[in-house]
Scaffold this motif. Structure first.
Motif, short mmCIF file in Angstrom:
data_model
loop_
_atom_site.label_atom_id
_atom_site.label_comp_id
_atom_site.label_asym_id
_atom_site.label_seq_id
_atom_site.Cartn_x
_atom_site.Cartn_y
_atom_site.Cartn_z
N GLU A 1 0.93 -1.33 -0.03
CA GLU A 1 0.11 -0.05 0.06
C GLU A 1 0.88 1.62 -0.02
O GLU A 1 0.62 2.23 -0.83
CB GLU A 1 -0.83 0.05 1.09
CG GLU A 1 -1.97 1.10 1.22
CD GLU A 1 -2.99 1.37 2.41
OE1 GLU A 1 -3.31 2.14 2.66
OE2 GLU A 1 -2.99 0.15 3.11
N ALA A 2 1.92 1.22 0.95
CA ALA A 2 2.86 2.09 1.00
C ALA A 2 3.51 2.64 -0.50
O ALA A 2 3.75 3.73 -1.05
CB ALA A 2 3.84 2.15 1.93
N ILE A 3 3.84 1.64 -1.15
CA ILE A 3 4.61 1.60 -2.53
C ILE A 3 3.59 2.19 -3.63
O ILE A 3 3.81 3.23 -4.38
CB ILE A 3 5.21 0.39 -2.77
CG1 ILE A 3 6.29 -0.04 -2.00
CG2 ILE A 3 5.48 0.38 -4.40
CD1 ILE A 3 6.71 -1.45 -2.24
N ASP B 1 11.74 5.78 1.39
CA ASP B 1 10.25 6.46 1.58
C ASP B 1 9.74 5.04 2.71
O ASP B 1 8.77 5.34 3.05
CB ASP B 1 9.67 6.36 0.13
CG ASP B 1 10.02 7.51 -0.56
OD1 ASP B 1 10.73 8.45 0.08
OD2 ASP B 1 9.90 7.53 -1.94
N ILE B 2 9.93 3.84 1.99
CA ILE B 2 9.39 2.63 2.56
C ILE B 2 9.57 2.83 4.40
O ILE B 2 8.81 2.63 4.83
CB ILE B 2 9.66 1.25 2.02
CG1 ILE B 2 9.13 1.22 0.57
CG2 ILE B 2 9.22 0.24 3.01
CD1 ILE B 2 9.74 0.05 -0.23
N PHE B 3 10.85 2.95 4.66
CA PHE B 3 11.33 3.05 5.92
C PHE B 3 10.45 3.99 6.66
O PHE B 3 9.91 3.73 7.76
CB PHE B 3 12.83 3.26 6.01
CG PHE B 3 13.83 2.52 5.35
CD1 PHE B 3 13.29 1.01 5.04
CD2 PHE B 3 15.05 2.55 4.90
CE1 PHE B 3 14.17 0.21 4.24
CE2 PHE B 3 15.74 2.07 4.27
CZ PHE B 3 15.43 0.47 3.94
N LEU C 1 8.22 -1.14 -9.47
CA LEU C 1 8.58 -0.04 -10.39
C LEU C 1 8.85 -0.53 -11.61
O LEU C 1 8.74 0.42 -12.92
CB LEU C 1 9.87 0.61 -9.80
CG LEU C 1 9.72 1.34 -8.39
CD1 LEU C 1 11.33 1.75 -7.90
CD2 LEU C 1 8.74 2.40 -8.44
N LYS C 2 9.35 -1.70 -11.86
CA LYS C 2 9.60 -2.13 -13.17
C LYS C 2 8.32 -2.75 -14.02
O LYS C 2 7.98 -2.35 -15.24
CB LYS C 2 10.46 -3.27 -13.19
CG LYS C 2 10.91 -3.91 -14.52
CD LYS C 2 12.12 -5.01 -14.45
CE LYS C 2 12.51 -5.40 -15.56
NZ LYS C 2 13.72 -6.30 -15.60
N ASN C 3 7.37 -3.35 -13.19
CA ASN C 3 6.05 -3.90 -13.85
C ASN C 3 4.83 -3.30 -13.55
O ASN C 3 3.85 -3.74 -14.06
CB ASN C 3 6.08 -5.44 -13.39
CG ASN C 3 7.45 -6.07 -13.85
OD1 ASN C 3 7.65 -6.38 -15.02
ND2 ASN C 3 8.20 -6.54 -12.96
N GLY C 4 4.76 -2.39 -12.31
CA GLY C 4 3.55 -1.97 -12.17
C GLY C 4 2.45 -2.67 -11.36
O GLY C 4 1.46 -2.46 -11.10
#
Length: 85
Positions: free
Chosen positions: A23-25, A34-36, A62-65
Motif C-alpha cells: 500500500e505504501a509503494i 520512503d518505505i522505511f 517499479l518495473k512492472n506496475g
C-alpha cells in the motif's frame, strides 16, 4: 492463497505486513527510504534483515506496475561469513 500472501509479515521487528508495504509503494513510496519512513519496515533492532525482501519487491513494482506473487530475496553479500579460528 491471496489472503495469506497479503498478510505475510515482512518486517518481523516492527510487525509490518506485506499488505502495508505494498500500500505504501502504491501510494508513492518509491525508494527504500520512503518505505522505511512510511511504514517503519526495515529499521528494526535486527538492522533491517527484511530489506532483502523490500528491495526486490519495490524494484519489481517499479518495473512492472504490479507486485510479484512470491518475493525473491536479494541474497547478495549474504554468503557464509569469514571462518573464525
Amino acid at each position: 492463497m491471496g489472503a495469506k500472501k497479503k498478510s505475510e509479515i515482512i518486517c518481523r521487528c516492527n510487525n509490518i505486513s506485506r499488505e502495508t508495504i505494498e500500500e505504501a509503494i502504491r501510494n508513492g513510496a518509491h525508494t527504500l527510504n520512503d518505505i522505511f519512513d512510511t511504514t517503519s519496515a526495515g529499521v528494526g533492532p535486527c538492522g533491517g534483515s527484511c530489506r532483502r525482501k523490500l528491495g526486490p519487491l519495490l524494484e519489481y513494482y517499479l518495473k512492472n506496475g504490479t507486485f510479484p506473487d512470491k518475493i525473491t530475496e536479494d541474497l547478495t553479500g549474504k554468503g557464509p561469513g569469514p571462518k573464525k579460528d
